[in-house]
Design a protein around this motif. Structure first.
Motif, mmCIF file in Angstrom:
data_model
loop_
_atom_site.group_PDB
_atom_site.id
_atom_site.type_symbol
_atom_site.label_atom_id
_atom_site.label_comp_id
_atom_site.label_asym_id
_atom_site.label_seq_id
_atom_site.Cartn_x
_atom_site.Cartn_y
_atom_site.Cartn_z
ATOM 1 N N PHE A 2 0.819 -1.100 -0.054
ATOM 2 C CA PHE A 2 0.107 0.077 -0.119
ATOM 3 C C PHE A 2 0.819 1.302 0.044
ATOM 4 N N LYS A 3 1.679 1.461 0.810
ATOM 5 C CA LYS A 3 2.657 2.514 0.920
ATOM 6 C C LYS A 3 3.464 2.631 -0.296
ATOM 7 N N ALA A 4 3.813 1.748 -0.831
ATOM 8 C CA ALA A 4 4.850 1.910 -2.160
ATOM 9 C C ALA A 4 3.723 2.329 -3.142
ATOM 10 N N ALA A 5 2.439 2.025 -3.245
ATOM 11 C CA ALA A 5 1.436 2.602 -4.209
ATOM 12 C C ALA A 5 1.177 4.073 -3.943
ATOM 13 N N ASP A 6 1.024 4.323 -2.835
ATOM 14 C CA ASP A 6 0.477 5.475 -2.382
ATOM 15 C C ASP A 6 1.683 6.585 -2.545
ATOM 16 N N THR A 7 1.836 6.867 -3.774
ATOM 17 C CA THR A 7 2.891 7.658 -4.181
ATOM 18 C C THR A 7 3.042 9.096 -3.646
ATOM 19 N N ASN A 8 2.004 9.799 -3.125
ATOM 20 C CA ASN A 8 1.841 11.056 -2.732
ATOM 21 C C ASN A 8 1.845 11.220 -1.122
ATOM 22 N N ALA A 9 1.689 9.603 -0.486
ATOM 23 C CA ALA A 9 1.749 9.550 1.130
ATOM 24 C C ALA A 9 0.532 10.303 1.658
ATOM 25 N N LYS A 10 -0.628 10.323 0.872
ATOM 26 C CA LYS A 10 -1.954 10.864 1.533
ATOM 27 C C LYS A 10 -2.460 9.873 2.533
ATOM 28 N N GLY A 11 -2.230 8.755 2.525
ATOM 29 C CA GLY A 11 -3.057 7.412 3.219
ATOM 30 C C GLY A 11 -4.188 6.951 2.561
ATOM 31 N N TYR A 12 -4.404 6.922 1.116
ATOM 32 C CA TYR A 12 -5.055 6.563 0.446
ATOM 33 C C TYR A 12 -4.572 6.348 -1.056
ATOM 34 N N LEU A 13 -5.599 5.329 -1.641
ATOM 35 C CA LEU A 13 -5.049 5.022 -2.933
ATOM 36 C C LEU A 13 -6.161 5.530 -3.852
ATOM 37 N N THR A 14 -5.553 6.258 -5.094
ATOM 38 C CA THR A 14 -6.362 6.565 -6.216
ATOM 39 C C THR A 14 -6.777 5.581 -7.268
ATOM 40 N N GLN A 15 -7.497 5.397 -7.991
ATOM 41 C CA GLN A 15 -7.808 4.531 -8.876
ATOM 42 C C GLN A 15 -6.505 4.319 -9.710
ATOM 43 N N GLU A 16 -5.771 5.369 -10.005
ATOM 44 C CA GLU A 16 -4.374 5.032 -10.717
ATOM 45 C C GLU A 16 -3.300 4.213 -9.963
ATOM 46 N N GLU A 17 -3.368 4.432 -8.574
ATOM 47 C CA GLU A 17 -2.347 3.748 -7.738
ATOM 48 C C GLU A 17 -2.785 2.563 -7.477
ATOM 49 N N PHE A 18 -4.215 2.220 -7.475
ATOM 50 C CA PHE A 18 -4.530 1.047 -7.189
ATOM 51 C C PHE A 18 -4.413 0.182 -8.432
ATOM 52 N N GLN A 19 -4.520 0.732 -9.671
ATOM 53 C CA GLN A 19 -4.254 -0.062 -10.966
ATOM 54 C C GLN A 19 -2.553 -0.458 -10.958
ATOM 55 N N LYS A 20 -1.729 0.135 -10.271
ATOM 56 C CA LYS A 20 -0.393 0.012 -10.347
ATOM 57 C C LYS A 20 -0.353 -1.216 -9.358
ATOM 58 N N LEU A 22 -2.490 -3.743 -9.024
ATOM 59 C CA LEU A 22 -2.796 -4.847 -9.820
ATOM 60 C C LEU A 22 -1.898 -5.179 -10.779
ATOM 61 N N ARG A 23 -1.220 -4.425 -11.640
ATOM 62 C CA ARG A 23 -0.180 -4.615 -12.410
ATOM 63 C C ARG A 23 0.960 -5.421 -11.807
ATOM 64 N N TYR A 24 1.197 -4.839 -10.709
ATOM 65 C CA TYR A 24 2.523 -5.449 -10.053
ATOM 66 C C TYR A 24 2.046 -6.850 -9.714
ATOM 67 N N CYS A 25 1.067 -7.194 -9.079
ATOM 68 C CA CYS A 25 0.552 -8.461 -8.964
ATOM 69 C C CYS A 25 0.095 -9.463 -10.128
ATOM 70 N N ASP A 26 0.274 -8.749 -11.398
ATOM 71 C CA ASP A 26 0.119 -9.495 -12.576
ATOM 72 C C ASP A 26 -1.412 -9.898 -12.428
#
Length: 66
Positions: A2-20, A22-26
């Motif tokens: 989660f923290k790696a995908a939360d690129t802006n360190a706001k404590g939440y994931l945007t749709q784009e960050e969540f897509q990352k 999913l892609r990382y997990c193939d």
């Protein structure tokens, strides 16, 4: 993860960050299924964000529930 995908360190994931994640997990989802999964995790659908607690509960507890 989660923290790696939360690129802006706001404590939440945007749709784009969540897509990352999913892609990382193939994991490949079409748009309809992506939005369904996102909506399942986003317990406050009006904000369009997955908070850390929502992510944790959704992927750890709900995914492992019998």
């Amino acid at each position: 993860m989660f923290k790696a995908a939360d690129t802006n360190a706001k404590g939440y994931l945007t749709q784009e960050e969540f897509q990352k994640i999913l892609r990382y997990c193939d994991i490949s989802l079409d748009n309809e299924n992506f939005y369904h999964v996102f909506a399942e995790l986003d317990k406050n659908p009006m904000d369009g964000k997955i908070q850390y607690g929502e992510f944790y509960v959704g992927l750890i507890f709900d995914a492992l529930a019998p």
